[in-house]
Design an enzyme around this catalytic site. Structure first.
Site, PDB file in Angstrom:
ATOM      1  CB  SER A 195       3.839   2.533   7.730  1.00  0.00           C
ATOM      2  OG  SER A 195       3.738   1.542   7.584  1.00  0.00           O
TER       3      SER A 195
ATOM      4  CG  ASP B 156      15.080  -0.165   5.395  1.00  0.00           C
ATOM      5  OD1 ASP B 156      14.976   0.749   4.309  1.00  0.00           O
ATOM      6  OD2 ASP B 156      16.036   0.515   6.350  1.00  0.00           O
TER       7      ASP B 156
ATOM      8  CD  GLN C 260      -5.540  -4.143   2.880  1.00  0.00           C
ATOM      9  OE1 GLN C 260      -5.957  -4.032   2.119  1.00  0.00           O
ATOM     10  NE2 GLN C 260      -4.900  -3.855   3.623  1.00  0.00           N
TER      11      GLN C 260
ATOM     12  CG  ASP D 230       0.946  -7.346   8.086  1.00  0.00           C
ATOM     13  OD1 ASP D 230       0.357  -6.457   9.393  1.00  0.00           O
ATOM     14  OD2 ASP D 230       1.496  -6.619   7.402  1.00  0.00           O
TER      15      ASP D 230
ATOM     16  CG  LEU E  33      11.689  -2.314   9.926  1.00  0.00           C
ATOM     17  CD1 LEU E  33      12.652  -1.933   8.670  1.00  0.00           C
ATOM     18  CD2 LEU E  33      12.771  -0.900  10.838  1.00  0.00           C
TER      19      LEU E  33
ATOM     20  CG  HIS F 249       7.093  -1.932   2.285  1.00  0.00           C
ATOM     21  ND1 HIS F 249       6.749  -0.819   2.901  1.00  0.00           N
ATOM     22  CD2 HIS F 249       5.930  -2.641   2.437  1.00  0.00           C
ATOM     23  CE1 HIS F 249       5.949  -1.096   3.355  1.00  0.00           C
ATOM     24  NE2 HIS F 249       5.291  -2.024   3.104  1.00  0.00           N
TER      25      HIS F 249
ATOM     26  CG  MET G  36      -1.758  -0.742   1.068  1.00  0.00           C
ATOM     27  SD  MET G  36      -3.791  -0.713   2.367  1.00  0.00           S
ATOM     28  CE  MET G  36      -2.886  -0.744   3.737  1.00  0.00           C
TER      29      MET G  36
HETATM   30  O1  PAF Z   1      -0.048  -5.930   3.548  1.00  0.00           O
HETATM   31  C1  PAF Z   1      -0.294  -4.785   3.125  1.00  0.00           C
HETATM   32  O2  PAF Z   1       0.175  -3.931   2.358  1.00  0.00           O
HETATM   33  C2  PAF Z   1      -1.625  -4.807   2.386  1.00  0.00           C
HETATM   34  O3  PAF Z   1      -2.574  -5.683   3.197  1.00  0.00           O
HETATM   35  C3  PAF Z   1      -2.098  -5.534   1.219  1.00  0.00           C
HETATM   36  C4  PAF Z   1      -1.443  -7.071   1.023  1.00  0.00           C
HETATM   37  C5  PAF Z   1      -0.968  -5.064   0.350  1.00  0.00           C
HETATM   38  C6  PAF Z   1      -2.947  -5.819   0.281  1.00  0.00           C
HETATM   39  O4  PAF Z   1      -3.514  -4.616   0.010  1.00  0.00           O
END
Ligand code: PAF
Length: 275
Positions: free
Chosen positions: A183, A31, A57, A147, A181, A33, A26
């Site tokens: 956001s 770091d 979501q 997550d 880490l 990501h 999103m």
């Molecule tokens: O983990 C995330 O950033 C979001 O839940 C995802 C997997 C990009 C779906 O919008």
């Protein structure tokens, strides 16, 4: 690196990209990501990232409108990390009409933990990820273990709907003091940031105890909750679960994970460690 705002442009690029890895995000990249992007390059010829703040979501009381949109800075980081294509659709391109068809994950997977705190959240995640998969048609997709429940839901979606996509899980990236880490760490005051690594320390203590033979999970969980509360946290849960479905362990030798969610000041942090 090319940035695509339409499905048509993305699909034209995908057609000649060979084996493709997709990292859905999103945006507002950190770091953690970037580690996913680098890992993705080990699994494919071409790495695609998506940046889309998915309205589906977010709950009614969660601030979809305030979610940081930092496309330019994100693209600089993605280019430096070797990403070849970014899919950054507008809301209209992604959901050209109200999205009336959804993926409903198994209730027992989403009525617990994060799903209990955020009704409808995983339905929104599963729906957008299936749609991203259909647009990009990746061979492999990568998600972070931070997550953990999201990863579990998506693995089950891929398995039960027979999607021809390999899911790769990436270890959580941590600051030197152990804080995962996220956001959300940017919302912490200096004092909260100094306190925040306690969440990981409590999880690590449970992992050490279980590895040393402790089996009274309720006692370990209660001790961690008390320690967090004593230090000003408002914990939602600290709980040992089965990795595969995040249900309560039944005493077998199934692989376990300990997960936690707790509020420090106004910021809700989550973390987990596999046992
Ligand atoms: O983990 C995330 O950033 C979001 O839940 C995802 C997997 C990009 C779906 O919008």
């Amino acid at each position: 690196m090319q940035v695509h705002h339409t499905v048509a442009s993305l699909r034209a690029a995908r057609a000649t990209a060979g084996r493709v890895a997709l990292v859905p995000t999103m945006g507002n990249l950190h770091d953690g990501h970037i580690a996913l992007m680098r890992e993705a390059a080990r699994h494919a010829d071409t790495v695609f990232a998506s940046i889309f703040v998915n309205r589906l979501q977010f709950g009614p009381s969660e601030d979809f409108d305030k979610y940081p949109r930092t496309l330019e800075a994100d693209c600089e980081k993605l280019e430096a990390a070797g990403v070849a294509h970014v899919f950054a659709p507008s809301e209209e391109e992604m959901y050209p009409q109200p999205q009336r068809y959804h993926v409903d994950p198994a209730p027992e997977h989403v009525s617990i933990l994060e799903g209990a705190a955020r009704p409808g959240h995983f339905r929104g995640v599963a729906t957008v990820v299936l749609k991203l998969f259909n647009v990009v048609r990746p061979d492999v997709a990568l998600f972070g273990k931070k997550d953990y429940q999201q990863l579990m839901v998506l693995r089950n979606m891929v398995a039960e709907l027979a999607l021809p996509i390999e899911i790769v899980a990436q270890e959580t990236v941590r600051a030197a003091d152990g804080l995962a880490l996220s956001s959300r760490n940017g919302y912490l005051s200096a004092a909260e940031r100094a306190e925040a690594p306690r969440l990981h320390r409590e999880l690590a203590a449970i992992v050490a105890a279980v590895r040393a033979g402790a089996r009274d999970f309720a006692k370990l969980e209660a001790a961690a909750l008390a320690e967090l509360e004593k230090n000003g946290w408002k914990p939602d849960y600290v709980t040992v679960r089965c990795r595969a479905d995040l249900q309560t362990p039944q005493g077998g030798d199934e692989p376990l994970v300990v997960l936690a969610a707790a509020r420090i000041g106004a910021t809700r942090l989550i973390d987990n460690v596999e046992i």
